[in-house]
Design an enzyme around this catalytic site. Structure first.
Site, mmCIF file in Angstrom:
data_model
loop_
_atom_site.group_PDB
_atom_site.id
_atom_site.type_symbol
_atom_site.label_atom_id
_atom_site.label_comp_id
_atom_site.label_asym_id
_atom_site.label_seq_id
_atom_site.Cartn_x
_atom_site.Cartn_y
_atom_site.Cartn_z
ATOM 1 N N CYS A 66 5.641 11.538 -33.712
ATOM 2 C CA CYS A 66 5.768 11.038 -32.339
ATOM 3 C C CYS A 66 6.613 11.985 -31.477
ATOM 4 C CB CYS A 66 6.327 9.616 -32.349
ATOM 5 S SG CYS A 66 6.098 8.770 -30.785
ATOM 6 N N HIS A 70 3.719 6.441 -36.508
ATOM 7 C CA HIS A 70 4.963 6.334 -37.278
ATOM 8 C C HIS A 70 4.734 5.889 -38.716
ATOM 9 C CE1 HIS A 70 7.631 6.986 -33.900
ATOM 10 N NE2 HIS A 70 6.797 6.264 -33.170
ATOM 11 N N GLU A 125 6.620 6.295 -41.114
ATOM 12 C CA GLU A 125 7.914 5.881 -41.703
ATOM 13 C C GLU A 125 8.200 4.400 -41.469
ATOM 14 O OE1 GLU A 125 7.545 7.390 -38.892
ATOM 15 O OE2 GLU A 125 9.031 6.649 -37.451
#
Lengths: 194, 293
Positions: free
Chosen positions: A80, A171, A173
């Protein structure tokens, strides 16, 4: 298999760095947050996390880290805001990117937070789709011919690889799915580590 | 494609971690904040110190102020609505603000009920003084929790009290046995399932930020060391002598919160801080932290 001695630095200015670190530790490798330029050389790869690209781009100069990142020859993964900061073409003058990947990045291209979303994306290296979280996400466009497109959502490019740099506009994560991180470790980091 | 998920809401809060969110009242101030490295701004008509000084009913900011600020900066723009005023929240959502603060700084519109935040696409942040209050707000759908502190006071003492209380109550929960959790939930006045989750993980299910009284880089560092993940700064910046310099110093202090050498460096050329108020001198009925439950 991923060598457990591999050590990844995650830029810890602000943003989702702790989420990346716990993802990497769950995979079974070493990970540390990076706040000083003196730390950088010890790592086998770096992650620039999501957060605010304006804030991070200011810190690159404040931390005297910009030239270190540009000179870092080992693999880097940007998610991002991190992807924006690694892209060459960022039209917004508020962000001074590192210009390491020949691709354009348009900030907040889907709109504001109420336009943030979760959607299945297609991966080039795995038939199973990836449930991707997009938060005020950028769009990537105009990749140079050497840029490999690894993931798409509808017509949008959401995951690319250029030499040993990986960019995602979403994302990974924030999910429990470690496939994108594993791709980074197995295909980019392991190669330069060996 | 799913736009209303709690993960998407908490996701934005995750992106703000380790940063500073600044109260601004004009596009010029918003620009100063963005240039200083703020990760978001809170668009307001009056900052808390002025709301406190002027009195009267404090309401949601005018859409004009919010739009002007949205047009000026590229970082997320937050705005406040009154506690329980879901119509103000609907308007803020229509304006596409990135986060709504259901805030005790404004005059409450409902003394019993807070907003049912699950109904909204836009994420909410809510203040708390203790763990029970934090978990009640999360039960209603808040995607981010902050301390209430005492807004507009320039005094960190209440934020410290609230953060310490939340952290120590979490620690206490985490050593309880399963058969003790229902009694704990009853005592906290909090939803049982969330109490159980906190007991198991040892942390809140959403990020936990500090707000209310932060005026110096040292205040920001203190709150981060006490467990805050990001710092809201209200009156502390634009009520100080040199807002641009102070804003940048607080941004640096939040990233390098555990590096005293760096903190000494960023604190050295600051100009005068906002004057601040002793909490004891604020009459009980004027304390903003007491609004909401």
């Amino acid at each position: 298999m991923i060598d457990s001695k591999i050590k990844i630095g995650v830029l810890g200015i602000q943003g989702a760095f702790a989420k990346h670190i716990s993802m990497l530790k769950n995979i079974g490798i070493q990970a540390e947050e990076v706040k000083y330029h003196e730390q950088i050389d010890q790592f086998d790869g770096l992650i620039i996390p999501g957060g605010e690209s304006t804030t991070m781009s200011k810190f690159f100069d404040e931390m005297k880290i910009r030239s270190k990142l540009i000179a870092f020859e080992k693999p880097i993964f940007g998610t991002c805001a991190g992807a924006i900061l690694l892209s060459g073409g960022v039209a917004d003058p508020r962000v001074n990117s590192l210009n390491l990947v020949p691709i354009d990045a348009d900030r907040n291209a889907y709109g504001r937070q109420t336009d943030s979303f979760i959607a299945d994306i297609n991966l080039e290296f795995d038939p199973k789709p990836f449930r991707a979280i997009f938060i005020r996400a950028p769009k990537l466009s105009n990749p140079a011919p050497e840029v490999k497109i690894l993931g798409t959502f509808k017509d949008d490019i959401v995951l690319v690889c250029y030499r040993n740099i990986l960019l995602s506009t979403f994302h990974p994560e924030l999910t429990d799915d470690s496939r994108i991180h594993r791709y980074f470790l197995e295909h980019l980091v392991a190669e330069s580590y060996a | 494609m799913d736009k209303n998920s709690f993960e998407v809401k908490v996701g934005l809060a995750e992106m703000l971690k380790g940063g500073v969110i600044m109260d601004v009242t004009t596009p010029e101030q918003a620009k100063i904040a963005e240039e200083a490295g703020a990760v978001a701004v809170m668009a307001l008509e009056r900052i808390p110190a002025d709301i406190r000084a002027h009195g009267g009913i404090a309401r949601m900011s005018s859409p004009k102020v919010i739009k002007a600020i949205q047009d000026t900066v590229s970082i997320p723009v937050m705005a406040k609505c009154r506690i329980g005023h879901f119509a103000e929240a609907q308007i803020l959502e229509a304006l596409k603000v990135d986060f709504i603060d259901e805030s005790e700084v404004l005059t409450p519109a409902d003394e019993e009920n807070h907003i049912w935040k699950h109904d909204f696409k836009v994420p909410f942040v809510c203040g708390c003084r203790d763990l029970g209050e934090a978990l009640r707000r999360i039960g209603e759908g808040a995607a981010l929790i902050r301390t209430k502190g005492e807004a507009g006071s320039g005094n960190i003492v209440e934020a410290v009290r609230h953060m310490r209380r939340v952290q120590s109550e979490i620690r206490k929960l985490s050593v309880l046995k399963d058969d003790e959790l229902m009694a704990a939930a009853k005592q906290l006045g909090a939803p049982f399932e969330i109490v159980r989750q906190v007991a198991k993980t040892g942390k809140l299910p959403v990020p936990n930020f500090a707000a209310g009284g932060v005026a110096t880089p040292a205040d920001a560092s203190l709150m981060m060391q006490l467990g805050a993940e990001t710092v809201f700064v209200g009156s502390g910046i634009f009520k100080s002598a040199d807002p641009a310099v102070r804003a940048k110093a607080i941004v640096l202090a939040t990233t390098y919160y555990n590096d005293p050498q760096k903190l000494a460096e960023v604190s050295s050329e600051l100009g005068k801080a906002m004057p601040g108020i002793d909490i004891a001198s604020i009459p009980e009925e004027e304390r903003l932290a007491k609004r909401g439950w």
